[in-house]
Design an enzyme around this catalytic site. Structure first.
Site, PDB file in Angstrom:
ATOM      1  N   HIS A   1      -7.772  -5.470   0.220  1.00  6.69           N
ATOM      2  CA  HIS A   1      -6.506  -4.746   0.247  1.00  6.69           C
ATOM      3  C   HIS A   1      -5.585  -5.262   1.350  1.00  6.69           C
ATOM      4  CE1 HIS A   1      -3.787  -1.443  -0.399  1.00  6.69           C
ATOM      5  NE2 HIS A   1      -3.955  -0.999   0.823  1.00  6.69           N
TER       6      HIS A   1
ATOM      7  N   ASP B   1      -8.448  -7.201  -3.852  1.00  2.86           N
ATOM      8  CA  ASP B   1      -8.122  -5.816  -3.475  1.00  2.86           C
ATOM      9  C   ASP B   1      -8.837  -4.866  -4.433  1.00  2.86           C
ATOM     10  OD1 ASP B   1      -7.004  -3.376  -2.803  1.00  2.86           O
ATOM     11  OD2 ASP B   1      -4.923  -4.012  -3.069  1.00  2.86           O
TER      12      ASP B   1
ATOM     13  N   SER C   1       0.834  -1.191   0.000  1.00  2.00           N
ATOM     14  CA  SER C   1       0.000   0.000   0.000  1.00  2.00           C
ATOM     15  C   SER C   1       0.881   1.258   0.000  1.00  2.00           C
ATOM     16  CB  SER C   1      -0.935  -0.055   1.213  1.00  2.00           C
ATOM     17  OG  SER C   1      -1.992   0.850   1.078  1.00  2.00           O
TER      18      SER C   1
END
Lengths: 367, 367
Positions: A348, A315, A163
């Site tokens: 995610h 995700d 991320s």
């Protein structure tokens, strides 16, 4: 951040008790915006040992709501180990028997590194919203001072993160081409798209419209708790997936409400609202297309590191396509890059969850 | 609700100037919860003419943020026609030359129908949070009084709606099996899943934690504007799609922030926060699986209507699978049902957007 239960295990294979250290830089930090702060601190942890040739260091970069504490526990009573304890430790995929692992709280953070809640030595007052705007590049620049100046490491064996951490890993490869051997970026993107910006904007709005935000001028203990918890509750949904929620709650689908409220409350206790604003703005501004003059592969021109980019099927915040396009652009730029896509239903947050397939990839990549 | 520009067109083909009417029922309305209100009003609009055999009526059911005004304009200065003006009108797919179209503001609403902001005749005070809990079934029951008692219609040619309106359409087919000829449900679900409940919970939390909410006891002009606008901004993201946002904003991805703030502001001006809480709870409680004792096809047993269920590829709030499973269950129950999936990138709001493919389907279904 991670909803997968992680219970500490004090058997061999764990880094066990750890403590943080603080790197105080007396040199100013100049930000991309041109603004600067006269000195700064980065709080960090290390696990494993730096070898004599100083070439076995791995830098772990944290995500929006993460911090420097990515493995081990702070006390034996600690029920929750660091946020990536499942993958970091002796014999684990990021093997502390082989590697010296460093993780720092990002500049702008609220867990010991200099950020909006720190005191500006020039005024004697907390920076609050007078803290300079932050970019991912600024985070990397500050980490550079820690790695090169303070720890005396000349070349990192790997920079790894998911991320926002993946953005930093990519930026490291671009900004310090001859200092990074490998880049491992997971569940990330080369540019925040409109939907991700939209969610962040709603989160910031919830915070900034909370009367307790007070233009950012609040005591840490009396911050905009309502706004920050709403922001966190919403963001948390974007870290999961519908299928994952179905699996987790099944027929008790209304339990998701309690779960989110718990997430909101616990976040408020550990996180600063202004840092949330600064970090989400850094995310929103991140744009490797822009850095490459509109062409992503151009942004990767300087990069020398081998790279592994990993996307996760469920995700929907930084979906597989966005990870794939990073790998394609790297290949187009003639770089040594690989893309892997892992089927997991944790959304995610998949990159934070124990997964044999991911472990094998990471082991092989770090061999 | 709909981000597609709809400019009024006063040429032939438009229903043109319309006005609402109020149906005042002096009979009590008994809710699923067992609670009741002694009398109630439904505000509604009609377009076209009811034929002599009274068998050409179509009931249009609105979604969460919609109302009774689904076609035409209220004044010639009106820049924005009703929310489904693109599909309703003389010669349009829902053809007012053939059909008598009725649309009412749902019970619990805030646009003229009795809801939390209405005065309870027993106390002389606004109901606020003392209004009975609402279910989709309650909405249908109140509409039933309008259709059967007030308008004297014995059988509806079609009940149609998207999202929460689709839930009502399905419930109509189940609750009044011999009074509904066709059910047309778009972008809907047989049961709110955990992710949809989670988003609604965050929205309600934003409202209920706003000090101006005051346990629901506020003047309409001084309601929890901050909380309601945050709820709306977030929800609005879930009505769109990433691809749609890309198309809309392209390189100006930061414009999405302004756009959302505009959506939040304009919603606060037209919508009541307590109604938002009641309607989202009705959505969350909707569960045709539960109504069928765990078996969706069982819930459809009584239904006699022909049905068309339409899913949209980019809808991630009530994704195609959830629409498909409605059609499968109908077929399993031996009903005359069809499923269509339309490729559009407008997300959940696709059902509100002009689309030749949808138009053809609706025309054929109503033939």
């Amino acid at each position: 951040m991670n909803d997968a239960a992680q219970t500490p295990d004090f058997s061999a294979g764990e880094v066990g008790l750890v403590r943080f250290e603080d790197f105080h830089s007396n040199n100013p930090l100049v930000f991309d915006s041109g603004a600067s702060i006269p000195q700064f601190t980065l709080r960090y942890e290390t696990y494993g040992r730096l070898n004599k040739t100083r070439d076995n260091a791995i830098l772990v970069c944290h995500a929006l709501s993460g911090d420097h504490h990515c493995a081990g526990v702070h006390t034996f009573e600690d029920r929750k180990p660091g946020w990536w304890n499942n993958i970091i430790g002796p014999g684990k995929p990021i093997d502390t028997n082989r590697f010296f692992v460093v993780c720092s709280n990002c500049i702008g953070g609220c867990q010991g590194s200099t950020g909006p809640s720190s005191v500006d030595p020039l005024t004697g007052q907390a920076y609050h919203m007078n803290f300079p705007e932050i970019t991912i590049r600024d985070m990397v620049r500050a980490q550079g001072a820690l790695i090169f100046e303070h720890l005396g490491i000349e070349k990192l064996a790997c920079v790894v993160g998911g991320s926002m951490g993946g953005m930093q890993a990519l930026q490291w490869g671009i900004d310090f081409p001859d200092k990074v051997e490998r880049v491992l970026a997971l569940a990330t993107t080369a540019r925040q798209n409109a939907q991700a910006i939209a969610f962040n904007e709603v989160g910031r709005t919830a915070i900034m419209q909370d009367p307790d935000w007070n233009e950012g001028d609040y005591e840490r203990s009396h911050g905009p708790a309502v706004g920050l918890s709403v922001a966190r509750m919403m963001a948390h949904i974007t870290y999961l997936s519908d299928a994952g929620l179905q699996r987790k709650f099944g027929k008790n689908r209304f339990e998701v409400a309690k779960y989110l409220h718990y997430q909101g409350r616990s976040f408020v206790n550990r996180f600063d609202a202004n840092t949330y604003i600064y970090f989400t703005r850094a995310l929103d501004r991140f744009d490797l297309y822009g850095q490459g003059g509109g062409e992503l592969s151009q942004a990767f021109e300087p990069m020398q590191a081998r790279s592994l980019i990993v996307g996760f099927t469920s995700d929907w915040l930084f979906p597989p396509e966005q990870n794939r396009e990073i790998a394609y652009a790297l290949l187009k730029a003639g770089k040594n890059a690989t893309y892997a896509e892992i089927e997991m239903d944790y959304g995610h947050d998949s990159f934070l969850v124990s997964a044999p397939e991911l472990y094998e990839l990471v082991r092989a990549f770090l061999k």
